[in-house]
Structure formats: C-alpha cells, structure tokens
Design an enzyme around this catalytic site. Structure first.
Site, PDB file in Angstrom:
ATOM      1  N   THR A 211       0.853  -1.191   0.000  1.00 16.31           N
ATOM      2  CA  THR A 211       0.000   0.000   0.000  1.00 16.31           C
ATOM      3  C   THR A 211       0.889   1.241   0.000  1.00 16.31           C
ATOM      4  O   THR A 211       2.093   1.164   0.242  1.00 16.31           O
ATOM      5  CB  THR A 211      -0.904   0.031   1.242  1.00 16.31           C
ATOM      6  OG1 THR A 211      -0.078  -0.066   2.404  1.00 16.31           O
ATOM      7  CG2 THR A 211      -1.895  -1.118   1.229  1.00 16.31           C
ATOM      8  N   CYS A 212       0.269   2.383  -0.261  1.00 18.78           N
ATOM      9  CA  CYS A 212       0.973   3.655  -0.259  1.00 18.78           C
ATOM     10  C   CYS A 212       1.531   3.927   1.144  1.00 18.78           C
ATOM     11  O   CYS A 212       0.837   3.691   2.123  1.00 18.78           O
ATOM     12  CB  CYS A 212      -0.005   4.756  -0.643  1.00 18.78           C
ATOM     13  SG  CYS A 212       0.712   6.397  -0.651  1.00 18.78           S
ATOM     14  N   PRO A 213       2.742   4.454   1.302  1.00 19.66           N
ATOM     15  CA  PRO A 213       3.645   4.916   0.244  1.00 19.66           C
ATOM     16  C   PRO A 213       4.654   3.873  -0.240  1.00 19.66           C
ATOM     17  O   PRO A 213       5.522   4.181  -1.046  1.00 19.66           O
ATOM     18  CB  PRO A 213       4.387   6.064   0.939  1.00 19.66           C
ATOM     19  CG  PRO A 213       4.528   5.587   2.352  1.00 19.66           C
ATOM     20  CD  PRO A 213       3.268   4.815   2.645  1.00 19.66           C
TER      21      PRO A 213
END
Lengths: 233, 91
Positions: free
Chosen positions: B16-18
C-alpha cells in the site's frame, strides 16, 4: 546489501524525502555511532537516530541513572541505579526493532560520534578525541536559552574553533529536546550526504529561533595541522 | 506505444501507499536512463498514484493497461527511466 522489504516498509516515508534514497538509507544502516555524554539532548537524539535507521548505536556513558538524570523522557523509575548507557541502549531498541544498541566497549570502531556532554568542557574533550581519530562528529550543547549544535565533518574547523560562549543558565528539557533532535538531523545529513550545503556549521538556538552559520578555523588552532590535511595516521 | 522491452519487473500488488511508490522508485534507480520498468499494481490508489509520482520524478509512463491475465484487478504500467529531476536539497 540492498534494503530488505522490512526496511523499505519501515523507512518508506523517509525514503521519499529530498536527498534521501536507497543509498542514503543504506549509509545510515551501515553507520556505527558512538553516543557520548548524558546531557539533556541525548534522549531525543537517540530516539531520532534509531527511528531514522542508524544501524548501530553505542552508548558511552558509565554514570548511573539518578533521580535527577539528564536523559529526559527516555528513562523511567525502573532505570534508577542502572548504568545510563545500558538504559539508553534499551530505549534505542524500544524506538526501533531494527537498531543494534549496546554499550560502547574498547575496540569498538565507530564511524561517527554524537557528543551530548553535560558541559562545553566535557564536549570539547570528546570532540578533540573524535577529531584526532578523524571521525565526523556532531556536538550538542544545551543551555538556559536553548543551545547549539556543531557539525564537524572530517578535516573541517573543529568544535573549539566553532564554539563561542553561550548565554549560560541551567539547561532545560525544552532546550534538550530541540538541540537533541537538531543534532540527530545534522548527523544524519553528515552520514548520508543528503544535503549539498557545506556541513561544517553551527546552529545556535535562542528561545526557539535558530541561527545557522558556517564555521571557520581560528588562526593557530591545532585542527589546521596534519590531521586536517589528511596526513596523520 | 513503445516497442521497447522492459529490463526489469516489479510486483507491488501486495503493498500500500507509500511503499508502492517507494519500491518503484528504488527499482527505477537500479536501471539505466531510458530503460523500462514493468510494474504490476492494483487498481485504485496504486494505479493513480504510482504513474503520477513517476512523472513528477522525471520518468515517463509509456504504457498503462489492465492485466487481467495476471489476476483480477491487476494493472500493468511501463515506466521509462528519465533523467533525474534536479534534486531538492536540505538547507
């Protein structure tokens, strides 16, 4: 060695900062920092160095933790009577499961020093030792109005050249937090090369306001000798 | 569409981000300027953010398409490494 998935996940936001990247993060991981002194700046500096991904922290502070211990929030009632260096090592491991933290022992070979002396005289003695060993170092001084952080890359003007008398006064916890966190950042910039700016500088903090100046060698100072020229063994 | 062939491949569907963009950025730093990195990512936030971040970092998006053969909801993006943008520095 490339960063592991765990390291990428742990330092993801830091890896996106200007000047940072895989090589800089690896440089932090490979660093072995000798942390000296038990001044008020040592706890916040320890926290930020561990959290930033410095691989090894060695604490050189044989004093016992006393009720008036100058290590701020890092040490609790359970640490009273313990060697302060051992307590700080435990605090560093609490801050990051990826750091190796222990007491500094003879024969250990640090790559840089963080000096958190309880007085400028103590700091000067340790900084001189670092200069003679040709190790980059950062010195954190806390006073009643804030304090100062002096960055000394190898061969640059020494701590004594950079220092000028502070305003004195009893060091405060606020000053320790400010100066300690700034000292950690300065050391990280020295280790990673994440800044293009000259790193031989001093940041003086007066009541929360920083003043940055490049340091200059004082005429006749011993730091202009063979060590500065890279001629010493 | 470019006829170039990717020289490296990266699967960031599990992230997932980042971390998605960080892993892509590291992979881009390991290939030469002009070479292409193929990235497999999930629809939604990764599909929106990774190509945009790559372009902001000076790279070029030369392909962005669904890749159902790689799994449901998978997208494929080809990123051509560009010249590094001028690095912002610390004070």
């Amino acid at each position: 060695m490339a960063l592991t998935d765990a390291e990428v996940a742990r330092y993801a936001r830091q890896l996106l900062l200007p000047g940072m990247g895989e090589a800089a993060q690896e440089a932090l991981r490979d660093a072995r920092i000798r942390v000296t002194g038990g001044g008020l700046s040592v706890a916040p500096a320890t926290y930020y160095l561990a959290a930033a991904g410095v691989g090894t922290l060695w604490f050189d502070d044989p004093d016992e933790v006393k009720p008036e211990a100058g290590a701020g929030f890092a040490l609790g009632p359970d640490d009273l009577g313990r060697p302060r260096g051992a307590a700080l090592a435990g605090f560093a491991r609490w801050a990051s499961g990826l750091v190796t933290a222990d007491l500094f022992r003879p024969g250990s070979r640090p790559t840089a020093l963080l000096v958190c002396g309880s007085s400028p005289d103590v700091s000067r003695a340790i900084a001189d030792e670092a200069r003679l060993l040709q190790l980059p170092h950062v010195v954190a001084d806390v006073d009643g109005q804030g304090g100062a952080v002096t960055s000394v890359p190898v061969g640059s003007p020494c701590y004594s050249c950079a220092t000028r008398p502070g305003l004195g006064g009893a060091p405060t916890a606020d000053g320790g937090a400010t100066v300690g966190s700034l000292a950690a950042l300065e050391l990280i910039l020295l280790l990673t090369g994440a800044s293009q700016e000259p790193r031989a500088r001093r940041i003086e903090v007066f009541r929360g306001t920083p003043l940055v100046r490049a340091t200059a060698r004082q005429p006749g100072c011993a730091c202009a000798g063979p060590v500065a020229a890279g001629l010493a063994p | 569409m470019s006829a170039r062939v990717p020289s490296a491949r990266l699967d960031i569907r599990a992230h997932t981000c980042p971390v998605t963009w960080v892993k892509a950025r590291i992979a881009l730093s390991r290939i030469a300027e002009g070479e292409v990195l193929e990235v497999l990512l999930r629809d939604g936030e990764p599909r929106e953010n990774v190509p945009r971040s790559a372009e902001e970092d000076g790279h070029r998006v030369i392909r962005l398409e669904p890749a159902p053969e790689e799994g449901e909801g998978t997208w494929r993006v080809w990123l051509a490494r560009g010249a590094p943008v001028e690095e912002r520095t610390w004070p």
